[in-house]
Design a protein around this motif. Structure first.
Motif, PDB file in Angstrom:
ATOM      1  N   LEU A 269      11.051  81.719   3.285  1.00  0.00           N
ATOM      2  CA  LEU A 269      11.909  81.217   4.359  1.00  0.00           C
ATOM      3  C   LEU A 269      11.267  79.984   4.974  1.00  0.00           C
ATOM      4  O   LEU A 269      10.085  79.997   5.328  1.00  0.00           O
ATOM      5  CB  LEU A 269      12.108  82.278   5.439  1.00  0.00           C
ATOM      6  N   ILE A 270      12.037  78.916   5.074  1.00  0.00           N
ATOM      7  CA  ILE A 270      11.645  77.723   5.822  1.00  0.00           C
ATOM      8  C   ILE A 270      12.730  77.486   6.869  1.00  0.00           C
ATOM      9  O   ILE A 270      13.885  77.213   6.544  1.00  0.00           O
ATOM     10  CB  ILE A 270      11.494  76.501   4.908  1.00  0.00           C
ATOM     11  N   ASP A 271      12.347  77.613   8.119  1.00  0.00           N
ATOM     12  CA  ASP A 271      13.281  77.472   9.239  1.00  0.00           C
ATOM     13  C   ASP A 271      12.815  76.297  10.089  1.00  0.00           C
ATOM     14  O   ASP A 271      11.758  76.351  10.713  1.00  0.00           O
ATOM     15  CB  ASP A 271      13.316  78.757  10.061  1.00  0.00           C
ATOM     16  N   ASP A 272      13.597  75.221  10.087  1.00  0.00           N
ATOM     17  CA  ASP A 272      13.245  73.995  10.816  1.00  0.00           C
ATOM     18  C   ASP A 272      14.338  73.719  11.847  1.00  0.00           C
ATOM     19  O   ASP A 272      15.499  73.466  11.483  1.00  0.00           O
ATOM     20  CB  ASP A 272      13.112  72.827   9.838  1.00  0.00           C
ATOM     21  N   ARG A 273      13.965  73.762  13.144  1.00  0.00           N
ATOM     22  CA  ARG A 273      14.938  73.578  14.216  1.00  0.00           C
ATOM     23  C   ARG A 273      14.461  72.469  15.157  1.00  0.00           C
ATOM     24  O   ARG A 273      13.274  72.419  15.520  1.00  0.00           O
ATOM     25  CB  ARG A 273      15.128  74.862  15.019  1.00  0.00           C
ATOM     26  N   VAL A 274      15.391  71.615  15.537  1.00  0.00           N
ATOM     27  CA  VAL A 274      15.105  70.515  16.475  1.00  0.00           C
ATOM     28  C   VAL A 274      16.153  70.570  17.582  1.00  0.00           C
ATOM     29  O   VAL A 274      17.359  70.579  17.308  1.00  0.00           O
ATOM     30  CB  VAL A 274      15.134  69.147  15.771  1.00  0.00           C
ATOM     31  N   THR A 275      15.684  70.612  18.822  1.00  0.00           N
ATOM     32  CA  THR A 275      16.570  70.628  19.994  1.00  0.00           C
ATOM     33  C   THR A 275      16.197  69.469  20.901  1.00  0.00           C
ATOM     34  O   THR A 275      15.024  69.324  21.284  1.00  0.00           O
ATOM     35  CB  THR A 275      16.448  71.943  20.772  1.00  0.00           C
ATOM     36  N   GLU A 276      17.184  68.642  21.231  1.00  0.00           N
ATOM     37  CA  GLU A 276      16.932  67.469  22.085  1.00  0.00           C
ATOM     38  C   GLU A 276      18.051  67.369  23.115  1.00  0.00           C
ATOM     39  O   GLU A 276      19.231  67.479  22.781  1.00  0.00           O
ATOM     40  CB  GLU A 276      16.876  66.199  21.240  1.00  0.00           C
ATOM     41  N   SER A 277      17.656  67.171  24.357  1.00  0.00           N
ATOM     42  CA  SER A 277      18.629  67.010  25.447  1.00  0.00           C
ATOM     43  C   SER A 277      18.200  65.835  26.314  1.00  0.00           C
ATOM     44  O   SER A 277      17.002  65.640  26.567  1.00  0.00           O
ATOM     45  CB  SER A 277      18.734  68.289  26.283  1.00  0.00           C
TER      46      SER A 277
END
Length: 453
Positions: free
Chosen positions: A366-374
Motif C-alpha cells: 500500500l502506498i497512500d499519498d495525501r496532500v491537503t492545502e487550504s
C-alpha cells in the motif's frame, strides 16, 4: 430259525442295501459366477434332474448326457442328477460375484497398491496392504456402489512423520507527515485614533489576557480592549504606536516506523494461529428487559497470524495466510455516556498463495499519498504588491504511508536434544550460577584444631 435271529438278519440285509445305495451316490463342489452358465458332460444317460433352489441355479438337460446350469442369483444350491443305471450325483453349487471387473477397476485406480478382492455370500471383502488409510477409504468408497456390502480388511502402513512448515511474515510500515502554515493578524489599539483588527480568521488558538491601549485625541484617556483568541506563535506589541502583530509560521515533520516479524510453525495440513497483543474493554448497552444496563466486552488487538499450509506433490507449499496488525487509535475514538471508547487502526490481509520452499512473496502493498492545502485571504488587500502577503494565510499538510507484507514458507526440522536451543539475546544474565558463601573464620579455625587433635 428263531424269530429273533430272523429279525437280526433282515436288519443286517437292510443296512447292507442302504450302504450299497450310498456307494452309488457321488458329490462334487462347483463355483459359478453370477449371470454365467456351465455345461456338465455326464458319463451316463440322464433320467431325472432336480435343483434345491431354482432361483439361484436353473438346471436343464440339453441332451441325454449334457446338463446346462445357469447361475441366476447369488447363493448356494444343490443339483441332483439320476442316471439310467440308478447312480445319483450331487453338485453343490456356490454362485459368487463376478469379481473380475472389480479387480480390474481397483488395479487401474490404484496401480501401486496390493488390493485383493474376495467374495463371501452377499458381501465382498477387500484384503491386502496399502500405503495409507486414505487409500483404504477410497478403495472402499469405489467398490461400495457396485456390491451389496463391502468389508474393509485392508491393512494400512504406518503413516510417515508429518512435515513441519514455518511461515515467516514481515510487516514493514512507514508513515511520513509534513505540515506548513503561515498567517498574519494585525490589531490596532488606537493607531490613528482608530481601534481595529485585520486577519483571515483561518487559525484558532487558546485565548490569552485582554490587550488594552489608550486612544490619543481630543478625548484623552479613552482606552480600547481586545480579547485575543489567536496568538499564533509570534506576537509583538508596540504600546507607543498602539499596534500589535501576530504571525504564524510553522513547519512540522513526523515519522512513524513499524516493523513486525511474526513466525509460526505448524504441521502440514493443519491450521495454526497466534496473537501477540491484548484486549481492551468496550461498554455495550443492553436491550429488552435489561434495557439501560451496561456490560463490558473485550476486543483483541495486536499482531495476529493465521495460516494453513499444504505441501504439494510438486514440492511447493500451498497455503492460506491471514496476517493482521492492529493498534489502539485514541485520536479517532468516541465518547458515549461518559465512556471513552478507542478505535483500532488495523492492517489486515487474507489470501491464498503457492510458493517454493524458501521463496518469498509480497502478499500486500500500500502506498497512500495525501496532500491537503487550504488558503484564506482578504479581498483587495491580498493583491497589494509585497504587503499583500500579510493579508493571506495558508496551511498545507502532506501524509505518505507505505506498507509491505512479505511471507516466506520453509520446511522446519526439530532441534535435536544435544543441540543448542535458540533464544533471544539477553543483555544481562537472567539467572546466574549459585554462589557458595565462605565459612566463618572462627568456625574454620575450630575445625582446624579438631583435626590436629
Amino acid at each position: 430259525m428263531s424269530v429273533e435271529i430272523r429279525s437280526n438278519v433282515l436288519r443286517f440285509l437292510g443296512l447292507a442295501a442302504a450302504c450299497a445305495g450310498l456307494a452309488w451316490a457321488q458329490s462334487e463342489e462347483l463355483r459359478v459366477t453370477a449371470g454365467k452358465s456351465l455345461v456338465i458332460d455326464y458319463p451316463a444317460d440322464v433320467v431325472r434332474i432336480s435343483t434345491s433352489n431354482p432361483e439361484v441355479v436353473d438346471a436343464v438337460a440339453v441332451t441325454t448326457r449334457e446338463i446346462l446350469l445357469h447361475a441366476r442369483a447369488l447363493g448356494n444350491s444343490t443339483v441332483v442328477v439320476w442316471s439310467k443305471s440308478g447312480e445319483r450325483t450331487f453338485y453343490n453349487i456356490n454362485v459368487e460375484h463376478n469379481l473380475e471387473p472389480l479387480r480390474r477397476l481397483l488395479k487401474e485406480t490404484f496401480p501401486n497398491e496390493n488390493i485383493q478382492v474376495q467374495a463371501a455370500r452377499d458381501s465382498v471383502s477387500l484384503v491386502g496392504k496399502v500405503s495409507s488409510k486414505e487409500v483404504a477409504d477410497r478403495a472402499t468408497a469405489l467398490v461400495t456402489p457396485l456390491v451389496k456390502s463391502v468389508l474393509n480388511n485392508l491393512e494400512a502402513a504406518a503413516p510417515a512423520v508429518e512435515q513441519q512448515v514455518v511461515l515467516r511474515v514481515k510487516f514493514a510500515e512507514l508513515n511520513r507527515n509534513v505540515s506548513q502554515s503561515f498567517g498574519v493578524n494585525l490589531i490596532s489599539t488606537g493607531l490613528g485614533n482608530t481601534p481595529g483588527s485585520i486577519g483571515t480568521g483561518q487559525f484558532g488558538s487558546p485565548s490569552m489576557p485582554n490587550l488594552r491601549g489608550s486612544i490619543p485625541g481630543k478625548v484623552e484617556g479613552t482606552s480600547s480592549s481586545f480579547s485575543i483568541s489567536d496568538v499564533l506563535n509570534v506576537f509583538a506589541f508596540r504600546p507607543d504606536l498602539n499596534l500589535a502583530g501576530f504571525v504564524r509560521a510553522l513547519q512540522g515533520q513526523g515519522l512513524l516506523q513499524i516493523l513486525a516479524e511474526p513466525n509460526l510453525v505448524t504441521t502440514n495440513g493443519k491450521e495454526a494461529s497466534f496473537l501477540v497483543g491484548g484486549e481492551f474493554p468496550i461498554p455495550v448497552m443492553q436491550g429488552g428487559s435489561s434495557s439501560g444496563a451496561v456490560t463490558v466486552q473485550f476486543r483483541e488487538f495486536g499482531i495476529r497470524l493465521t495460516f494453513l499450509p499444504q505441501i504439494t506433490a510438486n514440492g511447493t507449499i500451498k497455503m492460506y495466510v491471514k496476517p493482521e496488525v492492529s493498534t489502539i487509535d485514541l485520536a479517532n475514538g468516541v465518547t458515549i455516556s461518559g465512556f471513552n471508547i478507542p478505535a483500532l487502526a488495523t492492517r489486515r490481509m487474507e489470501t491464498n498463495i503457492e510458493l517454493g520452499e524458501g521463496q518469498s512473496f509480497v502478499i500486500g502493498g500500500l502506498i497512500d499519498d495525501r496532500v491537503t492545502e487550504s488558503m484564506s485571504k482578504i479581498p483587495g488587500l491580498a493583491h497589494i504588491p509585497i504587503l499583500g502577503v500579510l493579508f493571506k494565510s495558508r496551511q498545507e499538510s502532506k501524509q505518505r504511508s507505505e506498507l509491505v507484507v512479505m511471507v516466506t514458507p520453509e520446511r522446519a526440522q526439530p532441534v535435536r536434544s544435544g543441540d543448542l536451543k535458540a533464544l533471544p539475546p539477553m543483555p544481562k544474565e537472567f539467572i546466574g550460577p549459585p554462589v557458595s558463601k565462605p565459612a566463618p573464620a572462627a568456625a574454620s579455625g575450630q575445625r582446624g584444631k579438631e583435626k590436629k587433635q
